[in-house]
Design a protein around this motif. Sequence first.
Motif, PDB file in Angstrom:
ATOM      1  N   LYS A   1       0.822  -1.216   0.000  1.00  0.00           N
ATOM      2  CA  LYS A   1       0.000   0.000   0.000  1.00  0.00           C
ATOM      3  C   LYS A   1       0.859   1.271   0.000  1.00  0.00           C
ATOM      4  N   ALA A   2       1.898   1.302   0.809  1.00  0.00           N
ATOM      5  CA  ALA A   2       2.747   2.499   0.888  1.00  0.00           C
ATOM      6  C   ALA A   2       3.378   2.803  -0.469  1.00  0.00           C
ATOM      7  N   TRP A   3       3.766   1.742  -1.201  1.00  0.00           N
ATOM      8  CA  TRP A   3       4.375   1.968  -2.517  1.00  0.00           C
ATOM      9  C   TRP A   3       3.351   2.540  -3.489  1.00  0.00           C
ATOM     10  N   TYR A   4       2.136   1.993  -3.478  1.00  0.00           N
ATOM     11  CA  TYR A   4       1.081   2.502  -4.373  1.00  0.00           C
ATOM     12  C   TYR A   4       0.739   3.948  -4.036  1.00  0.00           C
ATOM     13  N   ASP A   5       0.659   4.263  -2.736  1.00  0.00           N
ATOM     14  CA  ASP A   5       0.334   5.635  -2.340  1.00  0.00           C
ATOM     15  C   ASP A   5       1.379   6.617  -2.860  1.00  0.00           C
ATOM     16  N   LYS A   6       2.635   6.202  -2.838  1.00  0.00           N
ATOM     17  CA  LYS A   6       3.725   7.095  -3.233  1.00  0.00           C
ATOM     18  C   LYS A   6       3.902   7.167  -4.744  1.00  0.00           C
ATOM     19  N   ASN A   7       3.741   6.046  -5.451  1.00  0.00           N
ATOM     20  CA  ASN A   7       4.113   5.980  -6.864  1.00  0.00           C
ATOM     21  C   ASN A   7       2.950   5.992  -7.848  1.00  0.00           C
ATOM     22  N   VAL A   8       1.729   5.730  -7.370  1.00  0.00           N
ATOM     23  CA  VAL A   8       0.570   5.751  -8.286  1.00  0.00           C
ATOM     24  C   VAL A   8      -0.402   6.840  -7.827  1.00  0.00           C
ATOM     25  N   SER A   9      -1.143   6.551  -6.758  1.00  0.00           N
ATOM     26  CA  SER A   9      -2.086   7.536  -6.201  1.00  0.00           C
ATOM     27  C   SER A   9      -2.563   7.025  -4.838  1.00  0.00           C
ATOM     28  N   LYS A  10      -2.869   7.944  -3.955  1.00  0.00           N
ATOM     29  CA  LYS A  10      -3.406   7.541  -2.657  1.00  0.00           C
ATOM     30  C   LYS A  10      -4.823   6.997  -2.777  1.00  0.00           C
ATOM     31  N   GLU A  11      -5.454   7.206  -3.950  1.00  0.00           N
ATOM     32  CA  GLU A  11      -6.791   6.660  -4.188  1.00  0.00           C
ATOM     33  C   GLU A  11      -6.751   5.226  -4.699  1.00  0.00           C
ATOM     34  N   PHE A  12      -5.573   4.765  -5.156  1.00  0.00           N
ATOM     35  CA  PHE A  12      -5.497   3.500  -5.884  1.00  0.00           C
ATOM     36  C   PHE A  12      -6.008   2.313  -5.061  1.00  0.00           C
ATOM     37  N   VAL A  13      -5.552   2.186  -3.830  1.00  0.00           N
ATOM     38  CA  VAL A  13      -5.945   1.046  -2.997  1.00  0.00           C
ATOM     39  C   VAL A  13      -7.441   1.101  -2.689  1.00  0.00           C
ATOM     40  N   ALA A  14      -7.978   2.304  -2.465  1.00  0.00           N
ATOM     41  CA  ALA A  14      -9.420   2.435  -2.201  1.00  0.00           C
ATOM     42  C   ALA A  14     -10.224   2.010  -3.424  1.00  0.00           C
TER      43      ALA A  14
END
Length: 579
Positions: free
Chosen positions: A441-454
Motif C-alpha cells: 500500500k505504501a508503494w502505491y500511495d507514493k508511486n501511483v495515487s493515494k486513491e489506488f488502494v481504495a
Amino acid sequence: MKGKIIKISGPLIIAEGMADAKMFDLAYVSNKKLIGEIIELKKDKASIQVYEDTSLISPGEEVTSADMPLSAELGPGLMGAIFDGIGRPLKDLYTKYGNYIEKGVKTNALDRQKKWEFNPSKKVGDTVRTGDIIGTVQENEIIKHRIMVPSGIIGIITSIQKGNYTISDTVAIIKNDADIESKITMLSHWPIRKGRPYAQKLAPSTPLITGQRVIDTLFPIAKGGVAAVPGPFGSGKTVVQHQIAKWADADIVVYIGCGERGNEITDVLNEFSHLVDPKTGHSLMKRTVLIANTSDMPVAAREASIYTGITIAEYFRDMGYSVAVMADSTSRWAEALREMGARLEEMPGDEGYPAYLSSRLAEFYERAGVVDLLGSEKKQGAITAIGAVSPPGGDMSEPVVQATLRIIKVFWGLSASLAYKRHFPAIDWNTSYSLYSDRLKAWYDKNVSKEFVALKDQTSHLLHEESKLLEIVRFVGMDALSPKDRLTMEAAKSIREDFLHQNAFHDADSFTTLDAQFNMLKLILEYYKQGQKAIDSGVDVERILTMEVRNKIARAKIFKDVNEFDEAMKQLADEFVKL
C-alpha cells in the motif's frame, strides 16, 4: 570410487561397492558414462537416478562416483542460452548430434573458447571479500555481467588487468592474510541443490509490475514474492506465465519448462526471439535463460531442472539484479518425484506422492526473496518465483496444489468456465488472493495515487456483490432487481469485460501501465458513483445504462495517453449533467 551395477529399474540404478560415496554426488554409470546422481545410500549400496535413457546397459557394469555434487556452470554466456534439466546446452548438442542426443554426452554448459572483454572495477591493492564485484563483462546489448569474488575468499588484489579473456582464464589474483593466492576466473560452479548465501533476507515491499490488470490491481505480487497459477488443462496457465515473462519489470527472466510439451517450449523460443522488449528495444531472449526439460525427456532430469533454474537465478540475484523465475509446471516435477519414490520403494503419501513433497516444494520456493547481498558494498537482489500447477481435472484439493498453497503468498486460481467464455486471463477473482496487498500500500500511495488502494477495494466489493446478485437473477431474472442493483450489475460487468479481460495478442491491450490501470478503474467507478446519485435524483436507470460515454469506457483499454482519460471523464460529467 568405483562400484558395480546390481539392479536396474528404469532410470534407477542400484550399485554396490559404494561405501565411500556421498549423497547427491554425481555418478557416471556403465561404460557409456551415463550421468546420474546418488539419491540413497544403504551400507555399501547406492541408489542412483540416471538423467538419461538406461536401455542397453546391464548388471555388472561399472559405476564411478565423481566425488562432487551436480553443479551449474555460471559465467558469461548464460544469457539467451537454452539448457536441458542438468545444464547441458541444447544448441551445442543439436549442432554436434542432430535431433537426438547420444547417451553419455558430457559437454560444457558455457563456451570455453569465446573471449570476453573484462573491465576491472577494482585495482591492485584493494581489499575484497566474497560477493564483491571486481569487474564487468558486457554480455550483450542490455546485460552487464558482473564478475564476483567467489564464496569463501577474502584478501587483497595483487593482480587485475583489463583485456579479452576466456571464462577459464585468470582475470585477477587475490592474496589472503596467510599469503595464499586465489586465482579468479569468470567461470564458477555451484551445487544446484544448495542455496547461494546472502547477508539477510528482507520483507518484499515493491510490486512486480506485470502489465496484466487483474494481477497488478487485484492480486499483486511483490518483487521477491512467490505465486502459484493452478488451473485445469486449457485454462491458460502457460499464457499467463508467458505474459509475465514478456512484460514483468524484472531484469532477468529464467523460464523453466519442466515436463511441458515440446511445442510450448518451441512457442517460448519463437516468441521471445522475435518479440521486442519495450524497455530495451532488443529481443526478449537477450535477458532470458531457458531451461527445457520436455515431457519426452528422461523423467529423472525433470526433478533436477527446477534446481538448475533457481541456481542460475540466484547467481544473477547476487549481481544485484531482479530475477523472475517461471516454473511450468511443478505438477510434472512432482510426478517425477513420485516415480522415483516408487522405484526406491519409499512409503507413499497422499495419492502416491512421497511424504516429503511439501518440504521439497518449500525448498524451491524459499530460495526466492529480496535479500541484502554479501560483499563490502551494500546492494540488494531479488528472485520472484511463479509456479504453474496442473491438477488433474482441475481438482484444487489435489496434493501438489494443497502443498503449494501452504507456501505461496499469491494464488491466481484459473477458471475453466472463464476460459470457455474466452475471458483471458482466466483468473477467477472470487477464489484468487494476494497476501502482499497490505504490504504494498505504501508503494502505491507514493508511486501511483493515494486513491489506488481504495479503488481496488471498491472494485473487489463490486465483483463480490455481483456474484451474490447473480444467484437472485438466476431465479427471478434481471427485471426483479432494484435500479441500484441493476447499476451494480452493469458496473461489475464493465469491470469484467472492459478492465479484467485483456487480449494478449493486441499491441495496445497486451500491457497496461499502473497509471493507465488507475485511470481506467477511476473512470468505471466514477460512472458507478454518478449513476447512484442520478438514481437517487429520480433518473430512470435505463437512461444511465445507455449513455454514450459507456462506449468510450469500453475503449479505455487502448487509450494511449492521460489526455484521453481526461476527455472521457469530462464527457461522463457532461452527460450526467444533462440527465
